[in-house]
Each structure stands twice: as structure tokens, then as C-alpha cells.
Scaffold this motif. Structure first.
Motif, PDB file in Angstrom:
ATOM      1  N   GLU A 165      -7.457   2.297   3.995  1.00 19.66           N
ATOM      2  CA  GLU A 165      -6.887   1.432   2.862  1.00 19.66           C
ATOM      3  C   GLU A 165      -5.867   0.287   3.616  1.00 19.66           C
ATOM      4  O   GLU A 165      -5.456  -0.817   2.960  1.00 19.66           O
ATOM      5  CB  GLU A 165      -5.970   2.238   1.831  1.00 19.66           C
TER       6      GLU A 165
ATOM      7  N   VAL B 140       0.833  -1.269   0.123  1.00 20.48           N
ATOM      8  CA  VAL B 140      -0.073  -0.027   0.037  1.00 20.48           C
ATOM      9  C   VAL B 140       1.025   1.309   0.090  1.00 20.48           C
ATOM     10  O   VAL B 140       1.602   1.497   1.022  1.00 20.48           O
ATOM     11  CB  VAL B 140      -0.940  -0.012   1.282  1.00 20.48           C
TER      12      VAL B 140
ATOM     13  N   VAL C 225      -2.582   8.295   2.052  1.00 22.25           N
ATOM     14  CA  VAL C 225      -3.502   6.973   2.136  1.00 22.25           C
ATOM     15  C   VAL C 225      -4.037   7.214   3.598  1.00 22.25           C
ATOM     16  O   VAL C 225      -3.481   7.892   4.555  1.00 22.25           O
ATOM     17  CB  VAL C 225      -2.587   5.745   2.164  1.00 22.25           C
TER      18      VAL C 225
END
Length: 69
Positions: free
Chosen positions: A54, A28, A50
Motif C-alpha cells: 500500500e 496511508v 497495512v
């Protein structure tokens, strides 16, 4: 801005689970993995890239149940 988060993760039982979670979180963009243990993960999140959702989704997508502690 970086945020530290602790994820509680259900369904992990072994070192292979730890590796799978570490790999998923590392994938990620904006997540830096600090530590992963059976049942939890400590991560640093670049909140400009982010959010915690997520990171949680990445763990849930590989078959575990994660939530922010």
C-alpha cells in the motif's frame, strides 16, 4: 506490530518531490513517515493495518517508481 521499511524511489529530483512523496505516504493509514529524501523514504508500518504494498502503491500513484529496498 510495527515494521521499518526503506523505499527506493526513482523520479524524484527536488524538494517539491520530497513533499509530494511525504504527503502521499502520510495519507496511508498505518504508515508513519520517518524520513523522506530525494530517492528514498524510511517509513514505519503498522502491519496490523497495512502492508508495504500500500505504501509503494501510494508513491507509484503520484507518478514515481517505488520499491522496497
Amino acid at each position: 506490530m510495527a515494521t521499518i521499511a526503506n523505499l527506493k524511489i526513482e523520479g524524484m529530483h527536488c524538494d517539491a518531490c520530497v513533499r509530494r512523496v511525504r504527503t502521499a505516504l502520510s495519507g496511508v493509514d498505518g504508515v508513519h513517515v520517518k524520513d523522506v529524501r530525494v530517492g528514498s523514504a524510511d517509513i514505519e508500518i503498522d502491519s496490523e493495518k497495512v502492508g508495504t504494498k500500500e505504501a509503494v502503491d501510494a508513491v507509484n500513484d503520484i507518478g514515481f517508481s517505488a520499491k522496497v529496498a
